[in-house]
Write a protein that holds these residues in place. Sequence first.
Motif, mmCIF file in Angstrom:
data_model
loop_
_atom_site.group_PDB
_atom_site.id
_atom_site.type_symbol
_atom_site.label_atom_id
_atom_site.label_comp_id
_atom_site.label_asym_id
_atom_site.label_seq_id
_atom_site.Cartn_x
_atom_site.Cartn_y
_atom_site.Cartn_z
ATOM 1 N N GLU A 141 7.618 6.942 10.217
ATOM 2 C CA GLU A 141 6.736 8.094 10.001
ATOM 3 C C GLU A 141 5.811 7.898 8.805
ATOM 4 O O GLU A 141 4.625 8.185 8.863
ATOM 5 C CB GLU A 141 7.580 9.357 9.809
ATOM 6 N N ASN A 142 6.343 7.400 7.676
ATOM 7 C CA ASN A 142 5.517 7.292 6.468
ATOM 8 C C ASN A 142 5.331 5.859 5.980
ATOM 9 O O ASN A 142 4.836 5.636 4.882
ATOM 10 C CB ASN A 142 6.103 8.146 5.341
ATOM 11 N N ASN A 143 5.761 4.876 6.778
ATOM 12 C CA ASN A 143 5.575 3.491 6.347
ATOM 13 C C ASN A 143 5.708 2.539 7.524
ATOM 14 O O ASN A 143 6.086 2.930 8.624
ATOM 15 C CB ASN A 143 6.579 3.126 5.244
ATOM 16 N N GLU A 144 5.387 1.277 7.250
ATOM 17 C CA GLU A 144 5.534 0.206 8.235
ATOM 18 C C GLU A 144 6.223 -0.961 7.551
ATOM 19 O O GLU A 144 5.860 -1.334 6.444
ATOM 20 C CB GLU A 144 4.160 -0.227 8.744
ATOM 21 N N ASN A 145 7.237 -1.517 8.200
ATOM 22 C CA ASN A 145 7.907 -2.709 7.690
ATOM 23 C C ASN A 145 7.425 -3.916 8.463
ATOM 24 O O ASN A 145 7.323 -3.869 9.691
ATOM 25 C CB ASN A 145 9.426 -2.608 7.869
ATOM 26 N N ASN A 146 7.142 -4.997 7.756
ATOM 27 C CA ASN A 146 6.846 -6.282 8.372
ATOM 28 C C ASN A 146 7.863 -7.280 7.839
ATOM 29 O O ASN A 146 7.871 -7.595 6.651
ATOM 30 C CB ASN A 146 5.421 -6.738 8.055
ATOM 31 N N ARG A 163 7.361 -3.551 2.926
ATOM 32 C CA ARG A 163 7.158 -2.180 3.390
ATOM 33 C C ARG A 163 5.828 -1.677 2.843
ATOM 34 O O ARG A 163 5.592 -1.725 1.641
ATOM 35 C CB ARG A 163 8.300 -1.285 2.928
ATOM 36 N N THR A 164 4.969 -1.201 3.743
ATOM 37 C CA THR A 164 3.674 -0.649 3.346
ATOM 38 C C THR A 164 3.683 0.841 3.670
ATOM 39 O O THR A 164 3.931 1.242 4.806
ATOM 40 C CB THR A 164 2.523 -1.341 4.104
ATOM 41 N N PHE A 165 3.405 1.644 2.643
ATOM 42 C CA PHE A 165 3.408 3.094 2.791
ATOM 43 C C PHE A 165 2.023 3.586 3.209
ATOM 44 O O PHE A 165 1.025 2.865 3.087
ATOM 45 C CB PHE A 165 3.857 3.754 1.483
ATOM 46 N N ASN A 166 1.963 4.807 3.687
ATOM 47 C CA ASN A 166 0.698 5.380 4.166
ATOM 48 C C ASN A 166 -0.389 5.404 3.093
ATOM 49 O O ASN A 166 -1.566 5.391 3.399
ATOM 50 C CB ASN A 166 0.912 6.795 4.713
ATOM 51 N N ASN A 167 0.001 5.434 1.802
ATOM 52 C CA ASN A 167 -0.983 5.434 0.721
ATOM 53 C C ASN A 167 -1.493 4.024 0.398
ATOM 54 O O ASN A 167 -2.272 3.841 -0.523
ATOM 55 C CB ASN A 167 -0.403 6.081 -0.540
ATOM 56 N N GLY A 168 -1.022 3.002 1.161
ATOM 57 C CA GLY A 168 -1.486 1.628 0.962
ATOM 58 C C GLY A 168 -0.603 0.789 0.064
ATOM 59 O O GLY A 168 -0.789 -0.421 -0.052
ATOM 60 N N TYR A 169 0.343 1.425 -0.632
ATOM 61 C CA TYR A 169 1.229 0.704 -1.546
ATOM 62 C C TYR A 169 2.206 -0.166 -0.744
ATOM 63 O O TYR A 169 2.821 0.298 0.215
ATOM 64 C CB TYR A 169 2.000 1.695 -2.423
ATOM 65 N N THR A 170 2.340 -1.447 -1.130
ATOM 66 C CA THR A 170 3.248 -2.381 -0.457
ATOM 67 C C THR A 170 4.239 -2.940 -1.458
ATOM 68 O O THR A 170 3.874 -3.275 -2.588
ATOM 69 C CB THR A 170 2.451 -3.553 0.177
ATOM 70 N N LEU A 171 5.488 -3.046 -1.034
ATOM 71 C CA LEU A 171 6.485 -3.698 -1.880
ATOM 72 C C LEU A 171 7.409 -4.555 -1.015
ATOM 73 O O LEU A 171 7.596 -4.295 0.161
ATOM 74 C CB LEU A 171 7.310 -2.670 -2.675
ATOM 75 N N VAL A 172 7.919 -5.612 -1.629
ATOM 76 C CA VAL A 172 8.928 -6.436 -0.966
ATOM 77 C C VAL A 172 10.246 -5.721 -1.183
ATOM 78 O O VAL A 172 10.652 -5.489 -2.329
ATOM 79 C CB VAL A 172 8.958 -7.865 -1.543
#
Length: 185
Positions: A141-146, A163-172
């Motif tokens: 719902e609020n993020n995408e995992n690759n 994981r990339t959140f809807n606000n564009g923030y990505t973290l491993v």
Amino acid sequence: MKQIIIVLLLFFLANSNAQEKSSKDLKIKKDLNGISIDAPEGVHQYEFRIGEWESTFKSIQRNGTWKTGTGQYRVFVADNGLTFIEEGLDEEGNVTHRITFDYIEATDSWENNYIDIKTGRKVKYTSKMVNGNLVETIQRENNENNNTYTAIGGNIYIYTARRTFNNGYTLVNHVGISTKKVKVN
């Protein structure tokens, strides 16, 4: 009357032989890894994962702390010769989760179905080969995992989850290395 019985008997025998032959013809011919010899070429993309594996990982938890651990799992081909199955194992060898990987030839991608054995929680997601790496994409719902699998030779791979959140923030949020168990005769 005897002629009718003989004709019916011959018909029955011929029919049962045809059914026996057709059931033998339905047996799927497989290669050494259990993959159907008639499988589309793309099915072999997951072949590197077949076997028993041990992993070491570091994963960020919801509270922001990192968890380090080890795990075991096995990957094998289902009876149909096309579907791959991954089973995560606990310390006693009990299955904790099961994932099926079904190849979709039209898109050269995979449909994956995860189920947590204890809770019954299910997650459906996709994966695809990208630049020689297998990348899983899980939409939430609020993020995408690759999640990226990078194979190193035939018995090691590195697993990285971003994981990339809807606000564009990505973290491993997860890093692991898995090594294939080698059976000694």
